[in-house]
Design a protein around this motif. Structure first.
Motif, short mmCIF file in Angstrom:
data_model
loop_
_atom_site.label_atom_id
_atom_site.label_comp_id
_atom_site.label_asym_id
_atom_site.label_seq_id
_atom_site.Cartn_x
_atom_site.Cartn_y
_atom_site.Cartn_z
N UNK A 147 0.84 -1.20 0.00
CA UNK A 147 0.00 0.00 0.00
C UNK A 147 0.88 1.25 0.00
N UNK A 148 1.99 1.19 0.70
CA UNK A 148 2.93 2.32 0.67
C UNK A 148 3.48 2.51 -0.74
N UNK A 149 3.78 1.40 -1.43
CA UNK A 149 4.24 1.49 -2.81
C UNK A 149 3.17 2.10 -3.72
N UNK A 150 1.90 1.82 -3.41
CA UNK A 150 0.81 2.32 -4.25
C UNK A 150 0.65 3.83 -4.18
N UNK A 151 1.29 4.47 -3.21
CA UNK A 151 1.28 5.93 -3.17
C UNK A 151 1.88 6.51 -4.45
N UNK A 152 2.73 5.72 -5.11
CA UNK A 152 3.33 6.16 -6.36
C UNK A 152 2.30 6.22 -7.48
#
Length: 242
Positions: free
Chosen positions: A172-177
């Motif tokens: 989910x942190x990666x999806x901030x991109x």
């Protein structure tokens, strides 16, 4: 799969989609996850919701969906607690979702649910998505984020940590991109739901993230020939995951 260590966010799912036959459950779930996340990112919450409560989606890969609906009155408390009861059962090949409905009755024409109410969608759809990601982790025998693998190899992880739950936070942190609305998903409360997620967050955000990038680089220099889905990752998903 010898997945490139640099891949993150939707690129990971696209990799699995492209490297598996169209009839392979990994391909099918990857396509579904890409669709759900893209719909969520663009605010098409109804489409994302419909996909996740669609029996046919899971039936197509030999899994089953059980949904429990509960009606809440407008302003009634307990919706958030109710939705946290979603589960993935690997051995039973089943996902269970708890769907809150807000209105005066089940036939209320103005009834609100995660597909038609943006506030409910932001709070609940990511919780539902977790269970589908746990299914995907089970299928690939590994993780979606390189930060999860780096944390698992670091001194910050501990015996007994559930790295599948850590991977949800990392992915989910990666999806901030892909869309900044994930900032509203990956909150302090979300990260501190489990102690190992809290430790992961400190690890990954150390030195503004530089510590994790360094750890990832070192990890994959050592293990550049290892497969994400091989013996190193297989069997890491517990029978019941929430």
């Amino acid at each position: 799969d010898n997945i490139p260590s640099s891949l993150r966010d939707l690129h990971v799912l696209h990799y699995y989609r492209e490297h598996h036959d169209t009839k392979d459950p990994i391909h099918i779930i990857a396509v579904g996850l890409i669709s759900i996340i893209n719909d969520f990112n663009t605010g098409n919450y109804m489409a994302a919701y419909d996909m996740m409560i669609n029996d046919a989606f899971l039936d197509s890969v030999g899994y089953h969906l059980k949904i429990n609906y509960k009606l809440f009155g407008v302003g009634e408390r307990g919706v958030e607690y109710f939705t946290k009861k979603a589960k993935f059962f690997a051995e039973d090949k089943r996902i269970e979702l708890k769907v809150p409905l807000i209105g005066t009755s089940s036939i209320d024409p103005n009834i609100r649910h995660p597909g038609n109410d943006p506030m409910l969608a932001m709070a609940i759809l990511p919780i539902f998505l977790e269970e589908y990601i746990h299914l995907f982790q089970h299928l690939i025998g590994g993780y979606l984020s390189p930060d999860t693998r780096a944390f698992r190899k670091s001194c910050k992880s501990k015996k007994g940590d559930n790295f599948n739950e850590v991977d949800i936070c990392a992915f989910y942190r990666d999806l901030k991109r892909t869309d900044m609305k994930w900032d509203a998903v990956v909150t302090k409360e979300f990260c501190e739901r489990y102690t190992y997620r809290k430790r992961f967050w400190k690890f990954v955000e150390g030195n503004n993230g530089c510590g994790c990038v360094s750890a990832v680089t070192k990890l994959f220099k050592r293990e550049s020939q290892k497969s994400v889905g091989g013996g190193n990752g297989a069997g890491l998903v517990p029978a019941v995951t929430d």
